[in-house]
Design an enzyme around this catalytic site. Structure first.
Site, short mmCIF file in Angstrom:
data_model
loop_
_atom_site.label_atom_id
_atom_site.label_comp_id
_atom_site.label_asym_id
_atom_site.label_seq_id
_atom_site.Cartn_x
_atom_site.Cartn_y
_atom_site.Cartn_z
N ASP A 140 0.80 -1.22 0.00
CA ASP A 140 0.00 0.00 0.00
C ASP A 140 0.84 1.27 0.00
O ASP A 140 0.33 2.35 -0.31
CB ASP A 140 -0.97 -0.01 1.18
CG ASP A 140 -2.07 -1.05 0.98
OD1 ASP A 140 -2.30 -1.46 -0.18
OD2 ASP A 140 -2.69 -1.47 1.96
N HIS A 193 -6.34 -13.19 4.96
CA HIS A 193 -5.22 -12.32 4.59
C HIS A 193 -4.49 -11.86 5.84
O HIS A 193 -4.95 -12.09 6.96
CB HIS A 193 -5.70 -11.12 3.78
CG HIS A 193 -6.66 -10.25 4.55
ND1 HIS A 193 -7.99 -10.54 4.67
CD2 HIS A 193 -6.47 -9.12 5.26
CE1 HIS A 193 -8.59 -9.63 5.41
NE2 HIS A 193 -7.68 -8.75 5.79
N GLY A 235 0.95 4.36 -2.34
CA GLY A 235 1.24 5.63 -1.67
C GLY A 235 0.11 6.03 -0.75
O GLY A 235 -0.88 6.60 -1.18
N TYR A 242 -10.10 -0.98 1.59
CA TYR A 242 -9.71 -0.91 3.00
C TYR A 242 -9.44 0.52 3.43
O TYR A 242 -8.95 1.32 2.66
CB TYR A 242 -8.44 -1.72 3.22
CG TYR A 242 -8.60 -2.87 4.19
CD1 TYR A 242 -8.91 -4.14 3.74
CD2 TYR A 242 -8.44 -2.68 5.56
CE1 TYR A 242 -9.06 -5.20 4.63
CE2 TYR A 242 -8.59 -3.73 6.45
CZ TYR A 242 -8.90 -4.99 5.97
OH TYR A 242 -9.05 -6.02 6.86
N GLU A 243 -9.70 0.80 4.73
CA GLU A 243 -9.26 2.05 5.34
C GLU A 243 -8.22 1.73 6.40
O GLU A 243 -8.38 0.77 7.16
CB GLU A 243 -10.43 2.77 6.03
CG GLU A 243 -11.06 3.88 5.21
CD GLU A 243 -11.89 3.37 4.06
OE1 GLU A 243 -12.18 2.15 4.03
OE2 GLU A 243 -12.26 4.18 3.19
N TYR A 244 -7.19 2.56 6.44
CA TYR A 244 -6.17 2.45 7.48
C TYR A 244 -6.05 3.81 8.16
O TYR A 244 -5.82 4.82 7.51
CB TYR A 244 -4.81 2.10 6.88
CG TYR A 244 -4.77 0.74 6.22
CD1 TYR A 244 -4.58 -0.41 6.98
CD2 TYR A 244 -4.95 0.60 4.85
CE1 TYR A 244 -4.57 -1.66 6.39
CE2 TYR A 244 -4.93 -0.65 4.25
CZ TYR A 244 -4.74 -1.78 5.02
OH TYR A 244 -4.72 -3.01 4.43
NI NI Z 1 -7.86 -7.30 7.20
#
Ligand code: NI
Length: 643
Positions: free
Chosen positions: A307, A439, A312, A391-393
């Site tokens: 990511d 995952h 980026g 996805y959010e991080y």
């Molecule tokens: Ni996950």
């Protein structure tokens, strides 16, 4: 041929207050203009990266306010016409390009503009419409094409071409959740330099999962109505002071930066102790992350996003909203970035800073005296959030009053799913005919420690049970055993919860009042190792995830643990390569790389949107101070309880 053109007056850049200040809008604009002019960069070029070229560490450490300094920008450009990647350094002070280098065979990160153009190209392709029609899908407006990095599996026809492999989805309705409805087994492969659809892989018809699986408020039949307002008020304002990107909060001081690749960067983190600002970290950031998926089937085995290096997270940072993402007296910072054409693109409110009450800092009751001493803990939070496809991080740094620094990733967003019934071995059924893939998420932090000076050492500490014997007649004894990690290869370590293992960074040349070397310990949180086979391509490409601790001597060019250009790279670069030299790391300027993995066997409750999961680690002072540094935190004023 190189030509130099004068810069127009409008591009004059104003001086900034410190060499580590991020590039301003004027500086980014000037850097792109200077490079365009000198290298005759035309419309076939894209700009995956325009960021501050950080001045040498030694210069920054000796910098005094008022000193003059050179401002430089680092740029990566990609010529779509030839497929060649270039790196450039532009001196903004001198108004000229000072370095221009081709990096043949390397693919920079995929840019947001490419994603949009790629999706449009796929949708315009007649072959794509054919494979959809075979599945009874005719409304292209409901179809979503999500370009992914293709990875590197050694296939000859994928070498030397800038490629994306797209995942396809079908919305239930125009504003529906597409990630819940994969068109499984349809995979367009696109040349991103030409936006040509090279092939459309069709692995056979799998029905699109039937349920809409909506999470947005507008789709919920009823929202709960028993939540009363909760306000965080700080009538006298926050306790931090901000000067440009320099932050001062109680005894903490640091600078923040922001890069397209890493997002938030911390510089020159220090703590004021007995009238002196004591350095702790010169630079700290997440330097790479990778998400290997565990489903071997043809449409899934390539899924393992880097990511940072492939996308980026700085480029993908959210613009945060007060009261929703962040609560309280918030100070936001914008991120000055570019789009792929080198035009300035500002992500407003990309970084959020605020204070939080964090329960009790410390307490003791002397019941003989009826004397209660209790302190509230306050922490400073500096964070940003990135959306990487599904996805959010959230990337959160916390600073505490007792000298602790904590790093936490908050994982949320939508699980990556495949469509099929009755085959959940490599995933979990989360809705009818919808399989959320197993995952892992691996995060690699680059921590340039400078504890009371640049020369530091790293020890591993394991707790050992003393054997029964004359010295331990009742078998109760145990002790902490410290082992110096002298070389890079000795310092490739993994966690061991059964010995309560941690690592400590010390300055062997500076002692506290007890004669102990000043130090900080790295306390692992939850962690895991990869399940990929040692020969798996992903382990070659992300070798950093096979160890939780790496230590290298400081080298300015060693920034990214999977190499500078992981996109489509066969692997071997970065930490595994550098550390083959097995350089000495004792009593030297060193960089600690801490890797933590979050293991994700999905649950039905993680769907259709995942409640936040947490992963991270803590840096705790270990003899860095003479005693608890938070004795001077004043008691809070008691208030009346609610009725
Ligand atoms: Ni996950």
């Amino acid at each position: 041929m190189t030509t130099t053109q004068p810069i127009s007056g409008s591009l004059q850049v104003e001086p900034v207050s410190h060499p580590l200040e991020p590039l301003t809008v004027a500086e980014v604009t000037a850097a792109v203009a200077i490079l365009r002019a000198e290298q005759s960069i035309g419309n076939s070029f894209r700009f995956p990266c325009v960021t501050l070229h950080e001045p040498p560490k030694d210069f920054v450490l000796h910098y005094q306010p008022g000193d003059t300094f050179e401002r430089e920008a680092f740029l990566i450009v990609l010529d779509n016409a030839t497929g060649t990647t270039y790196e450039a350094i532009v001196s903004l002070t001198q108004g000229k390009v000072t370095s221009w280098t081709a990096v043949p065979g390397m693919q920079p990160n995929i840019m947001a503009d490419e994603l949009a153009e790629c999706e449009a190209a796929v949708k315009a392709h007649p072959g794509f419409r054919e494979v959809l029609a075979k599945r009874g899908i005719h409304d292209l407006d409901l179809v979503v094409v999500d370009p992914w990095a293709i990875g590197n599996f050694g296939f000859a026809d994928e070498t030397g071409v800038r490629l994306s492999r797209c995942l396809c989805y079908l919305r239930h309705r125009p504003d529906g959740n597409f990630y819940a409805r994969p068109i499984d087994g349809v995979v367009p492969v696109v040349n991103l330099n030409t936006m040509e659809v090279l092939r459309i892989e069709d692995m056979g018809i799998v029905p699109v999962p039937p349920e809409p699986s909506e999470y947005a408020a507008r789709f919920q039949p009823k929202l709960r109505d028993d939540i009363k307002p909760l306000h965080i008020t700080q009538p006298e304002g926050p306790s931090f002071q901000v000067d440009g990107h320099h932050i001062r909060w109680q005894k903490w001081q640091f600078r923040i930066g922001f890069t397209p690749r890493e997002g938030l960067v911390l510089y020159t983190v220090g703590y004021e102790d007995q009238g002196k600002l004591r350095p702790i970290l010169y630079r700290a950031s997440m330097a790479e992350m990778v998400v290997p998926y565990g489903d071997p089937r043809p449409q899934h085995f390539r899924k393992n996003a880097f990511d940072l290096g492939e996308h980026g997270v700085g480029m993908l940072a959210n613009s945060l909203k007060l009261g929703c993402d962040c609560l309280g007296e918030i100070r936001y910072f914008d991120a000055v970035l570019t789009n792929s054409r080198g035009e300035v693109s500002i992500t407003e409110n990309a970084v959020c800073m605020h204070e939080e009450d964090y329960g009790i800092l410390w307490k003791h009751t002397d019941w003989r005296l009826d004397d209660v001493e209790v302190r509230r803990s306050r922490r400073l939070v500096v964070s940003f959030i990135a959306t990487v496809d599904n996805y959010e991080y959230g990337f959160f740094w916390y600073f505490y009053q007792d000298g602790t620094i904590q790093y936490e990733v908050k994982l949320t967003g939508i699980l990556l799913c495949g469509a099929l019934a009755n085959y959940p071995k490599y995933g979990t059924l989360v809705a009818p005919e919808l399989n959320a893939l197993n995952h892992q998420h691996f995060f690699c932090m680059r921590l340039d420690f400078d504890l009371d000076g640049v020369e530091n050492s790293v020890y591993e500490v394991n707790t050992v049970a003393e054997p029964l014997g004359p010295e331990n007649p009742y078998g109760n004894a145990f002790y902490a055993e410290s082992t110096l990690l002298k070389t890079e290869q000795e310092a490739q370590r993994i966690i061991d919860p059964f010995t309560a293992r941690y690592w400590k960074v010390i300055n062997p040349n500076v002692q506290n009042r007890l004669g102990q070397p000043v130090g900080f310990k790295i306390m692992p949180g939850d962690n895991v190792l990869p399940f990929a086979h040692p020969d798996a391509p992903i382990l070659k490409r992300a070798g950093f995830m096979t160890k939780h601790l790496w230590v290298t001597p400081y080298e300015a060019s060693e920034r990214y643990p999977a190499g500078d250009y992981p996109n489509q790279h066969p692997g071997g670069e970065g930490l595994p390569q550098w550390t083959q030299a097995n350089r000495a790391i004792d009593n030297t300027d060193l960089v600690v790389w801490y890797v933590f993995g979050h293991h994700h066997i999905p649950r039905p409750e993680d769907f259709p949107i995942m409640p936040v999961a947490y992963s991270g680690f803590t840096l705790k002072p270990l003899g860095f101070f003479d005693a608890n540094p938070s004795l001077d935190v004043p008691p809070s004023q008691p208030r009346h309880a609610c009725h």
